[in-house]
Structure formats: structure tokens, C-alpha cells
Scaffold this motif. Structure first.
Motif, PDB file in Angstrom:
ATOM      1  N   LYS A   1      28.096  35.946   4.753  1.00 26.10           N
ATOM      2  CA  LYS A   1      26.827  36.216   5.423  1.00 26.10           C
ATOM      3  C   LYS A   1      26.225  34.919   5.955  1.00 26.10           C
ATOM      4  O   LYS A   1      26.435  33.850   5.397  1.00 26.10           O
ATOM      5  CB  LYS A   1      25.858  36.879   4.452  1.00 26.10           C
ATOM      6  CG  LYS A   1      26.394  38.187   3.911  1.00 26.10           C
ATOM      7  CD  LYS A   1      25.367  38.879   3.066  1.00 26.10           C
ATOM      8  CE  LYS A   1      25.969  40.019   2.340  1.00 26.10           C
ATOM      9  NZ  LYS A   1      25.926  41.278   2.901  1.00 26.10           N
ATOM     10  N   VAL A   2      25.477  35.030   7.049  1.00 26.44           N
ATOM     11  CA  VAL A   2      24.827  33.863   7.633  1.00 26.44           C
ATOM     12  C   VAL A   2      23.331  34.137   7.757  1.00 26.44           C
ATOM     13  O   VAL A   2      22.895  35.278   7.887  1.00 26.44           O
ATOM     14  CB  VAL A   2      25.408  33.502   9.023  1.00 26.44           C
ATOM     15  CG1 VAL A   2      26.845  33.074   8.915  1.00 26.44           C
ATOM     16  CG2 VAL A   2      25.271  34.649   9.988  1.00 26.44           C
ATOM     17  N   THR A   3      22.548  33.061   7.691  1.00 25.99           N
ATOM     18  CA  THR A   3      21.112  33.155   7.913  1.00 25.99           C
ATOM     19  C   THR A   3      20.683  32.073   8.887  1.00 25.99           C
ATOM     20  O   THR A   3      21.291  31.011   8.959  1.00 25.99           O
ATOM     21  CB  THR A   3      20.305  32.982   6.607  1.00 25.99           C
ATOM     22  OG1 THR A   3      20.569  31.699   6.062  1.00 25.99           O
ATOM     23  CG2 THR A   3      20.647  34.044   5.595  1.00 25.99           C
ATOM     24  N   THR A   4      19.661  32.367   9.641  1.00 30.95           N
ATOM     25  CA  THR A   4      19.040  31.399  10.526  1.00 30.95           C
ATOM     26  C   THR A   4      17.856  30.806   9.770  1.00 30.95           C
ATOM     27  O   THR A   4      16.980  31.545   9.318  1.00 30.95           O
ATOM     28  CB  THR A   4      18.550  32.086  11.814  1.00 30.95           C
ATOM     29  OG1 THR A   4      19.665  32.729  12.437  1.00 30.95           O
ATOM     30  CG2 THR A   4      17.941  31.083  12.767  1.00 30.95           C
TER      31      THR A   4
ATOM     32  N   GLY B   1      14.220  41.578  14.714  1.00 30.23           N
ATOM     33  CA  GLY B   1      14.510  42.901  14.182  1.00 30.23           C
ATOM     34  C   GLY B   1      15.379  42.815  12.945  1.00 30.23           C
ATOM     35  O   GLY B   1      16.289  43.622  12.759  1.00 30.23           O
ATOM     36  N   SER B   2      15.096  41.836  12.122  1.00 31.77           N
ATOM     37  CA  SER B   2      15.939  41.567  10.971  1.00 31.77           C
ATOM     38  C   SER B   2      15.066  41.216   9.770  1.00 31.77           C
ATOM     39  O   SER B   2      13.907  40.856   9.913  1.00 31.77           O
ATOM     40  CB  SER B   2      16.876  40.410  11.296  1.00 31.77           C
ATOM     41  OG  SER B   2      17.717  40.133  10.225  1.00 31.77           O
TER      42      SER B   2
ATOM     43  N   HIS C   1      20.487  34.245  14.733  1.00 29.06           N
ATOM     44  CA  HIS C   1      19.498  34.481  15.788  1.00 29.06           C
ATOM     45  C   HIS C   1      18.976  33.164  16.352  1.00 29.06           C
ATOM     46  O   HIS C   1      17.855  33.102  16.853  1.00 29.06           O
ATOM     47  CB  HIS C   1      18.328  35.302  15.246  1.00 29.06           C
ATOM     48  CG  HIS C   1      18.709  36.631  14.690  1.00 29.06           C
ATOM     49  ND1 HIS C   1      19.028  37.707  15.475  1.00 29.06           N
ATOM     50  CD2 HIS C   1      18.857  37.052  13.404  1.00 29.06           C
ATOM     51  CE1 HIS C   1      19.328  38.747  14.708  1.00 29.06           C
ATOM     52  NE2 HIS C   1      19.236  38.367  13.442  1.00 29.06           N
ATOM     53  N   ARG C   2      19.770  32.116  16.281  1.00 27.36           N
ATOM     54  CA  ARG C   2      19.289  30.788  16.681  1.00 27.36           C
ATOM     55  C   ARG C   2      18.786  30.759  18.118  1.00 27.36           C
ATOM     56  O   ARG C   2      17.696  30.243  18.379  1.00 27.36           O
ATOM     57  CB  ARG C   2      20.378  29.743  16.500  1.00 27.36           C
ATOM     58  CG  ARG C   2      20.655  29.409  15.058  1.00 27.36           C
ATOM     59  CD  ARG C   2      21.747  28.406  14.932  1.00 27.36           C
ATOM     60  NE  ARG C   2      22.977  28.996  15.480  1.00 27.36           N
ATOM     61  CZ  ARG C   2      24.108  28.346  15.642  1.00 27.36           C
ATOM     62  NH1 ARG C   2      24.185  27.085  15.314  1.00 27.36           N
ATOM     63  NH2 ARG C   2      25.173  28.941  16.121  1.00 27.36           N
ATOM     64  N   ASP C   3      19.562  31.281  19.057  1.00 30.01           N
ATOM     65  CA  ASP C   3      19.169  31.202  20.466  1.00 30.01           C
ATOM     66  C   ASP C   3      17.875  31.965  20.740  1.00 30.01           C
ATOM     67  O   ASP C   3      16.997  31.483  21.461  1.00 30.01           O
ATOM     68  CB  ASP C   3      20.296  31.730  21.354  1.00 30.01           C
ATOM     69  CG  ASP C   3      21.546  30.865  21.257  1.00 30.01           C
ATOM     70  OD1 ASP C   3      21.401  29.646  21.021  1.00 30.01           O
ATOM     71  OD2 ASP C   3      22.655  31.409  21.408  1.00 30.01           O
ATOM     72  N   LYS C   4      17.746  33.148  20.147  1.00 26.43           N
ATOM     73  CA  LYS C   4      16.545  33.959  20.335  1.00 26.43           C
ATOM     74  C   LYS C   4      15.322  33.264  19.728  1.00 26.43           C
ATOM     75  O   LYS C   4      14.247  33.222  20.328  1.00 26.43           O
ATOM     76  CB  LYS C   4      16.757  35.328  19.680  1.00 26.43           C
ATOM     77  CG  LYS C   4      15.718  36.349  20.023  1.00 26.43           C
ATOM     78  CD  LYS C   4      15.924  37.652  19.270  1.00 26.43           C
ATOM     79  CE  LYS C   4      17.229  38.306  19.600  1.00 26.43           C
ATOM     80  NZ  LYS C   4      17.370  39.637  18.967  1.00 26.43           N
TER      81      LYS C   4
END
Length: 110
Positions: free
Chosen positions: A47-50, A74-75, A90-93
């Protein structure tokens, strides 16, 4: 029992000693003075997280920022250890949204 870090003070022999919590003295910097770093962290199980690090301000303002970012993506996620963690990549967003709100933000780490 509270898990607040008391700056290493365990006991004082001074009868007039009073612990002062410096969290009340912290003021939130305006967005133009914030220097945020956006990290991609890998957790167990693939799993990854921003992670948004470097916020200078009160915990309430950080939680508000975290809520806005989680709604944007939305997370799910959390705010702890002076950083916002959002589930997924979601880095870019996140960077685009922060830059549109006037924050200084850029990708960090690998």
C-alpha cells in the motif's frame, strides 16, 4: 492518560515549576509562507500513502487542511505527527490543488 510529549520533563524538584505548553504559541503561517513537501510513502502489504509534510501552524488548521485534501482525493487518510497522510498515490492532484490555493509545494523523495 495523555500521550503528549512534555519535552522530556518528567519531574522537577522546584516547587514553583509550572509546565507551559508551547502549542498555544504557534500561529499558522499564511499559505504563501508555507513550504510543503509531498512524499509518496510505501506501507506494508504494497500500500502507498501520499504524505504532506512541512506545515507550520496549529493542529486545528492542519486537520482542516487534511480534511480538504481527503475530500479532494475522495480517499481516506489521517493527520498525525504534524503531517497529513492520504491513502493512495495522489501527489499530482494534491500539488495542483495546493499551488492553486497559494501554497508553495513540491514533490520530495525519490
Amino acid at each position: 492518560m495523555s500521550k503528549k510529549n512534555r519535552s522530556g520533563i518528567v519531574y522537577s524538584t522546584n516547587p514553583e515549576f509550572e509546565f507551559s505548553d508551547n502549542e498555544d504559541d504557534i500561529q499558522t503561517l499564511p499559505p504563501t509562507q508555507q513550504d510543503l513537501r509531498i512524499w509518496l510513502e510505501r506501507k506494508g502489504g504494497g500500500k502507498v500513502t501520499t504524505a504532506v509534510k512541512g506545515f507550520t501552524g496549529t493542529l486545528a488548521d492542519l486537520e482542516t487542511l487534511g480534511k480538504l485534501l481527503k475530500n479532494l482525493c475522495g480517499s481516506g487518510g489521517t493527520v498525525k505527527d504534524q503531517e497529513v497522510q492520504i491513502q493512495g498515490d495522489h501527489r499530482d492532484k494534491v500539488i495542483a490543488w495546493l499551488l492553486s490555493k497559494g501554497y508553495k509545494a513540491k514533490k520530495a523523495g525519490g
